[in-house]
Scaffold this motif. Structure first.
Motif, PDB file in Angstrom:
ATOM      1  N   GLU A  26       0.604  12.115   1.398  1.00  0.00           N
ATOM      2  CA  GLU A  26       0.163  13.307   2.132  1.00  0.00           C
ATOM      3  C   GLU A  26      -0.124  14.397   1.107  1.00  0.00           C
ATOM      4  N   SER A  73       0.861  -1.183   0.000  1.00  0.00           N
ATOM      5  CA  SER A  73       0.000   0.000   0.000  1.00  0.00           C
ATOM      6  C   SER A  73       0.895   1.230   0.000  1.00  0.00           C
ATOM      7  N   SER A  97      -4.713   7.068   0.651  1.00  0.00           N
ATOM      8  CA  SER A  97      -4.199   5.700   0.760  1.00  0.00           C
ATOM      9  C   SER A  97      -4.565   4.932  -0.500  1.00  0.00           C
ATOM     10  N   PRO A  99      -4.811  12.959   4.067  1.00  0.00           N
ATOM     11  CA  PRO A  99      -4.332  11.593   3.848  1.00  0.00           C
ATOM     12  C   PRO A  99      -4.953  10.948   2.609  1.00  0.00           C
ATOM     13  N   THR A 109      -9.503   8.359   0.317  1.00  0.00           N
ATOM     14  CA  THR A 109      -9.052   9.722   0.611  1.00  0.00           C
ATOM     15  C   THR A 109      -9.714  10.196   1.898  1.00  0.00           C
ATOM     16  N   ALA A 113       0.890   5.285   1.133  1.00  0.00           N
ATOM     17  CA  ALA A 113       0.242   6.372   1.861  1.00  0.00           C
ATOM     18  C   ALA A 113       0.838   7.695   1.397  1.00  0.00           C
ATOM     19  N   LYS A 141      -4.217   1.012  -2.080  1.00  0.00           N
ATOM     20  CA  LYS A 141      -3.905  -0.386  -1.764  1.00  0.00           C
ATOM     21  C   LYS A 141      -3.980  -1.216  -3.031  1.00  0.00           C
TER      22      LYS A 141
END
Length: 892
Positions: A292, A288, A338, A336, A323, A290, A340
């Motif tokens: 910013e 995944s 993300s 944030p 999101t 992540a 996956k």
């Protein structure tokens, strides 16, 4: 608005005349001539400075000046000549400046309504928004008629009404002609070019904006700082390019630009974007990423934006996107994102940031690589239940794990099942188990099982092996059956450990599950006991062989027995004391005797290891006239105390068996008499030494006693300590006078108490004089001295004087005291210099004594470093008593 202008008409013609006259003057006249020469038409030059005077009608009347750099000024009328007004001495002579030779301007407001004003006004300012300037036609300031043309030597500045609209981050170019009214400009002509006869300049009054001038186009360009909006005021000035009769004119006006806020679209954060999205560059199907968002985009308006994510698939399964709330400028200051992976994938991902009005997007080409994945457990955990005696069938785990990539798997039993098995391992996918058939109880064990594709190992699945034990019979060793145990009468054989001789697969002596119990012997020849695994035989009386049956039970249903044989032999042992006799304490009777309770039974205090023997007893008193006994036959006796008994006595009791062996014990008897002491004790005490008083000399007691001392008056200089029957007194005041008294309480061990009054009278006739210390040390200084010195002493008049009486104490004597040095006064150098010459003398006036030191020359005492040491003997003139002390004086 202030406007400054030259006077006169027809500016261009005047300028031409000045240039021609200046050239002619430079060719025909000599500079520096006195103004008084040829002073033809000049009628206003009044001081010694010389100025250029020019007659418009007579060039010959013109003459040179002593300062050719002065601004030339002609008459206001073509045919008349006026010289310049002379400035005061303190005013600036900057002739080229804006204010050179100008009278102060008149304000049109001070004039009457028709514009008539001061004829000497040489410049005018705005009034009520109307044009107001100098008009040579009527020699005064006036409000210009809207249709009237401004004279050639005249210019005016106007107020700019309202603000000029502009926008954030956008420069604005604006024409300044509307700020100024110049030569030939009327309402009919419209705005004429200001830069034709004027030099333009501009400056902003706000640091958040700046301005530039384009004179050719009469434009100024105002540029705001990035992302700034608000009011920007600019000052625009126009200065005449040519002098007219020594005048120059500078006009200035203010204009305000109102920069309105303009929305800025979110932008890519160039400084941090690549680092923020670096995780997208190396991504596999198990991972995944992540992100910013606050490090991917920025908004110059500091407004929170939202980020949306879209993807276009080339091949494979697109990643899942989540999101969060974007609050880059408020709240959490975070956005944030993300992603996956759902498997291998190729495609494009677009990130779009919008503030609700404008949107900015970035796009990435993404490759999510395929990787080998570990096998995974399927279904729940596994339990295998068997009996101890079962032949366990292999268990297959082929359906308990799956490999996501379809690879073949091998299996591992990670922990094993411990003592439940003798072996357990995988044969391909089957778990093969061999049980331990010696289990004691039903139990279970759990182990992890994992599957591997050769590279990666799965998470574990748990397998539990549950085994039910089967009870086994008790096993008794043949060597124990019928075994003979021989021992002397009164002794014990063993203990013998049966652990290895009596066994059971499931039970044990240690766990308390295997229990053996001994039967009794009808003739009481021996006592057999089994404590867990330990067998003991207590041999009692002489006998032949007797048999005892012992029964063992595994508490699970199995029981077995075995017999042992016991033979007792006699080995005589003396009687033993089974308990100590009590001690007696009793106050003797005043007459006759008393019996002390309780009576004593022999069998309570003696026994014979050899059973069935008869013991005889004998009692002997240490002093039968004080303490004796009355016999109770062979059963026991009673202690008897007679009048007059005092102190401690004993009765010796002896026990003897049939074989003559014996042992003895003492009965201790105290004839208690309470402690008694002398009513009072008076003793002398020389306080120079400690005094020890032994109260055993003044008290009597049948037993021990201890002491306490209570002073009648507390004296902090006197201390006392007690050790047994002795009290020791000490005082720190060797000159103590009078007496010291208190009460002594004696307490015996039985609690009896008695009191004595103790008076100590001080006798210090042998201690009339005493040194306060054994030695003293002084430092030569004008200040103070600290440890290790006892004090400081100063040099006065090049000598040292120190009183000696301060070092001693007189007791019971008026003195006086005389001082002698018992050792030579030694004065040594501390700096390695020879020939130190310091003299000393002890001086007394009959009541006091001093030690004097002086140097020869004085510098030996006052300047050098030295040390004096000696020992003094102080003698009491009223007695023969003396004492000594040491004295050291150091100058370092």
């Amino acid at each position: 608005v202030v406007s400054t202008q030259s006077t006169g008409e027809k500016m261009q013609a005047t300028i031409l005349v000045l240039l021609v006259l200046s050239a002619f003057f430079a060719l025909t006249h000599t500079f520096g001539l006195d103004c008084d020469n040829n002073n033809h038409a000049c009628d206003t030059c009044v001081n010694s400075n010389c100025y250029w005077c020019h007659s418009g009608s007579n060039d010959d009347a013109s003459f040179c000046t002593s300062n050719p750099n002065l601004c030339l000024k002609g008459s206001l009328f073509e045919d008349s000549l006026f010289c310049p007004v002379v400035k005061s001495s303190f005013e600036s002579l900057d002739w080229w400046g804006e204010n050179a030779f100008f009278s102060r301007a008149e304000n049109c407001e001070t004039f009457n309504g028709n514009g008539n004003g001061n004829a000497n006004c040489e410049r005018c300012i705005m009034f009520s928004g109307d044009l107001c300037g100098w008009c040579s036609s009527n020699q005064r300031c006036s409000k210009l008629n809207p249709a009237q043309s401004c004279p050639a030597d005249f210019g005016c500045a106007k107020n700019k009404s309202g603000n000029v609209p502009a926008f954030e981050d956008t420069a604005i170019t604006w024409n300044i002609n509307e700020l100024f009214v110049v030569y030939r400009e009327t309402n009919t002509t419209g705005q004429l070019s200001t830069s034709t006869n004027y030099t333009l300049a501009a400056a902003t009054l706000n640091s958040r904006c700046n301005v530039t001038v384009d004179a050719d186009s009469n434009n100024i360009t105002v540029t705001p700082s990035a992302n700034w909006f608000g009011l920007c005021q600019a000052r625009v000035s126009a200065a005449t390019k040519f002098l007219l009769y020594g005048h120059n004119t500078t006009l200035f006006s203010y204009v305000t630009f109102d920069f309105a806020s303009v929305n800025d679209a979110p932008a890519k954060a160039d400084a941090t974007y690549d680092a923020a999205t670096a995780g997208l560059n190396s991504w596999n199907q198990t991972g995944s990423v992540a992100l910013e968002g606050c490090k991917m985009f920025v908004d110059d308006d500091k407004v929170d934006f939202t980020i949306s994510v879209s993807s276009v698939t080339t091949s494979g399964t697109a990643p899942t996107v989540t999101t969060g709330l974007c609050t880059c400028y408020t709240g959490s200051l975070s956005c944030p994102i993300s992603l996956k992976a759902g498997g291998p994938w190729e495609g494009k991902i677009t990130f779009s940031a919008t503030d609700g009005i404008n949107t900015t997007s970035t796009q990435h080409d993404i490759t999510i690589t395929a990787v080998n994945r570990a096998p995974v457990p399927v279904g729940g955990n596994v339990t295998i239940s068997v009996k101890e005696t079962d032949d366990v069938q292999p268990t297959s785990f082929s359906t308990d794990f799956q490999d996501p990539d379809g690879n073949s798997m091998t299996y591992t039993l990670v922990d094993g099942f411990g003592s439940l098995v003798t072996s357990a391992s995988f044969d391909n996918e089957k778990l093969v188990i061999t049980l331990n058939t010696t289990l004691i109880n039903s139990t279970s064990a759990t182990s992890r099982v994992t599957a591997s594709d050769g590279s990666l190992t799965s998470n574990p699945k748990w397998v539990t092996l549950s085994v039910t034990a089967v009870n086994d019979p008790i096993v008794i060793a043949d060597s124990l059956k019928g075994r003979t145990f021989t021992g002397a009468s009164g002794t014990t054989s063993g203990p013998f450990d049966l652990t290895s001789l009596v066994t059971d697969e499931e039970s044990s002596f240690a766990a308390g599950t295997l229990i053996c119990t001994a039967g009794s012997l009808p003739g009481n020849e021996a006592i057999v006991s089994v404590n867990k695994s330990m067998l003991s035989i207590q041999h009692r009386q002489e006998s032949g062989s007797v048999s005892c049956t012992i029964t063992c039970n595994d508490t699970m249903g199995s029981v077995d027995t075995f017999d042992i044989n016991i033979i007792n032999t006699l080995v005589n042992q003396p009687p033993v004391a089974k308990a100590a006799f009590p001690s007696f304490s009793q106050t003797p009777p005043s007459s006759g005797f008393i019996n002390l309770a309780p009576s004593l039974n022999f069998t309570d205090y003696f026994s014979d290891p050899n059973t069935f023997q008869t013991i005889t007893y004998n009692v002997v008193a240490s002093n039968s006239s004080a303490v004796g006994f009355s016999s109770l036959g062979n059963y026991g006796f009673t202690v008897v105390m007679f009048a007059g008994a005092f102190g401690s006595y004993t009765l010796n009791v002896t026990a003897t068996d049939e074989k003559g062996a014996s042992t003895w014990q003492l009965v201790r008897v105290l004839a208690y008499v309470q402690v008694g002491c002398q009513t009072s004790v008076a003793l002398p005490w020389n306080p120079l030494n400690s005094l020890t008083v032994d109260m055993a000399s003044y008290c009597t007691s049948s037993n021990t006693f201890n002491l306490t001392f209570t002073p009648n008056n507390v004296n902090s200089l006197i201390t006392s300590s007690i050790n047994g029957t002795k009290i020791t007194f000490n005082t720190s005041d060797t000159c103590s006078m009078g007496s010291y008294s208190g009460s002594v309480m004696a307490t015996d061990s039985a609690g009896g108490k008695n009191y004595t009054s103790l008076v100590l009278t001080f006798n210090n006739t042998q201690n009339s004089i005493k040194a306060k210390q054994s030695s003293f040390s002084y430092l030569v200084t004008s200040g103070t001295a600290s440890s290790p010195y006892d004090g400081a002493i100063a040099i006065v008049n090049s000598e040292i004087s120190i009183g000696l009486d301060q070092f001693i104490t007189l007791c019971t004597s008026p003195g006086p005291v005389t001082f002698d040095n018992t050792t030579a006064i030694s004065i040594t150098t501390l700096e390695g210099l020879d020939n130190l010459k310091i003299s000393s003398e002890i001086y007394s006036n009959g009541t006091a004594s001093w030690l004097y030191l002086w140097g020869t020359p004085p510098a030996h005492l006052t300047q050098r470093k030295w040390m004096m040491t000696t020992t003094f003997k102080a003698s009491d003139s009223g007695s023969s008593n003396t004492d000594t002390f040491g004295l050291t004086i150091t100058k370092n």
